[in-house]
Design a protein around this motif. Structure first.
Motif, short mmCIF file in Angstrom:
data_model
loop_
_atom_site.label_atom_id
_atom_site.label_comp_id
_atom_site.label_asym_id
_atom_site.label_seq_id
_atom_site.Cartn_x
_atom_site.Cartn_y
_atom_site.Cartn_z
N GLU A 1 -0.97 9.39 0.62
CA GLU A 1 -2.36 9.38 0.16
C GLU A 1 -2.50 10.14 -1.15
N GLN A 2 -3.49 9.74 -1.92
CA GLN A 2 -3.83 10.41 -3.17
C GLN A 2 -4.59 11.69 -2.84
N THR A 3 -4.89 12.49 -3.84
CA THR A 3 -5.58 13.77 -3.60
C THR A 3 -6.96 13.57 -2.98
N ASN A 4 -7.57 12.40 -3.21
CA ASN A 4 -8.89 12.13 -2.62
C ASN A 4 -8.79 11.47 -1.24
N GLY A 5 -7.56 11.28 -0.74
CA GLY A 5 -7.36 10.70 0.58
C GLY A 5 -7.10 9.21 0.59
N ASP A 6 -7.26 8.55 -0.56
CA ASP A 6 -7.03 7.10 -0.64
C ASP A 6 -5.55 6.75 -0.57
N HIS A 7 -5.28 5.62 0.06
CA HIS A 7 -3.96 4.99 0.00
C HIS A 7 -4.14 3.79 -0.92
N GLU A 8 -3.45 3.79 -2.06
CA GLU A 8 -3.67 2.76 -3.07
C GLU A 8 -2.91 1.47 -2.77
N VAL A 9 -3.61 0.36 -2.98
CA VAL A 9 -3.04 -0.97 -2.84
C VAL A 9 -2.61 -1.44 -4.23
N HIS A 10 -1.37 -1.96 -4.31
CA HIS A 10 -0.79 -2.38 -5.59
C HIS A 10 -0.36 -3.84 -5.54
N ASP A 11 -0.50 -4.49 -6.69
CA ASP A 11 -0.01 -5.85 -6.91
C ASP A 11 1.45 -5.75 -7.31
N LEU A 12 2.33 -6.41 -6.56
CA LEU A 12 3.77 -6.32 -6.81
C LEU A 12 4.30 -7.37 -7.79
N THR A 13 3.43 -8.15 -8.39
CA THR A 13 3.87 -9.13 -9.39
C THR A 13 4.60 -8.38 -10.50
N PRO A 14 5.84 -8.77 -10.82
CA PRO A 14 6.60 -8.06 -11.86
C PRO A 14 5.80 -7.92 -13.16
N GLY A 15 5.81 -6.70 -13.69
CA GLY A 15 5.13 -6.41 -14.95
C GLY A 15 3.64 -6.15 -14.84
N THR A 16 3.09 -6.21 -13.63
CA THR A 16 1.65 -6.03 -13.44
C THR A 16 1.23 -4.57 -13.35
N VAL B 1 0.86 -1.17 0.00
CA VAL B 1 0.00 0.00 0.00
C VAL B 1 0.90 1.23 0.00
N ASN B 2 0.50 2.23 -0.75
CA ASN B 2 1.24 3.48 -0.82
C ASN B 2 1.08 4.23 0.49
N LYS B 3 2.18 4.60 1.12
CA LYS B 3 2.14 5.35 2.38
C LYS B 3 1.62 6.77 2.15
N ASP C 1 2.34 -0.41 -13.69
CA ASP C 1 3.24 0.67 -14.09
C ASP C 1 3.10 1.90 -13.19
N HIS C 2 2.32 1.77 -12.12
CA HIS C 2 2.04 2.91 -11.24
C HIS C 2 2.44 2.64 -9.80
N LEU C 3 3.47 1.83 -9.61
CA LEU C 3 3.92 1.50 -8.25
C LEU C 3 4.54 2.73 -7.59
N PRO C 4 4.30 2.89 -6.29
CA PRO C 4 4.98 3.97 -5.58
C PRO C 4 6.46 3.65 -5.42
N ASP C 5 7.25 4.66 -5.19
CA ASP C 5 8.66 4.47 -4.91
C ASP C 5 8.81 3.50 -3.73
N SER C 6 9.85 2.71 -3.74
CA SER C 6 10.01 1.66 -2.72
C SER C 6 9.98 2.22 -1.30
N ARG C 7 10.47 3.43 -1.08
CA ARG C 7 10.46 4.00 0.28
C ARG C 7 9.05 4.42 0.72
N ASN C 8 8.12 4.49 -0.24
CA ASN C 8 6.74 4.89 0.08
C ASN C 8 5.79 3.70 0.11
N ARG C 9 6.33 2.49 0.17
CA ARG C 9 5.50 1.27 0.19
C ARG C 9 5.47 0.65 1.57
#
Length: 71
Positions: free
Chosen positions: A10-25, A6-8, A27-35
């Motif tokens: 928050e987005q402009t709407n207040g959401d913290h986005e959950v991402h699938d870390l499977t390689p190639g899945t 999950v991105n540490k 293109d919008h992953l947060p920087d590693s320090r923000n995960r």
């Protein structure tokens, strides 16, 4: 079974986005320090539930977890 984070930051709407870390899945992953690692989950819905334990307003990424993207 995919690993999620999950991105540490928050987005402009207040959401913290959950991402699938499977390689190639995603293109919008947060920087590693923000995960925050959520570990392995059988579905994005359980990953989002775990993220909500830390960030009440969590949501799936519309690109890599569209079935869990609600806003």
């Amino acid at each position: 079974m995919p690993s999620y984070c999950v991105n540490k930051n928050e987005q402009t709407n207040g959401d913290h986005e959950v991402h699938d870390l499977t390689p190639g899945t995603c293109d919008h992953l947060p920087d590693s320090r923000n995960r925050l690692d959520l570990g392995y989950h059988s579905s994005c819905s359980s990953a989002v539930l775990q993220a909500k334990q830390t960030y009440r307003q969590s949501n799936g990424c519309k690109h890599c977890t569209p079935t869990c993207h609600t806003t």
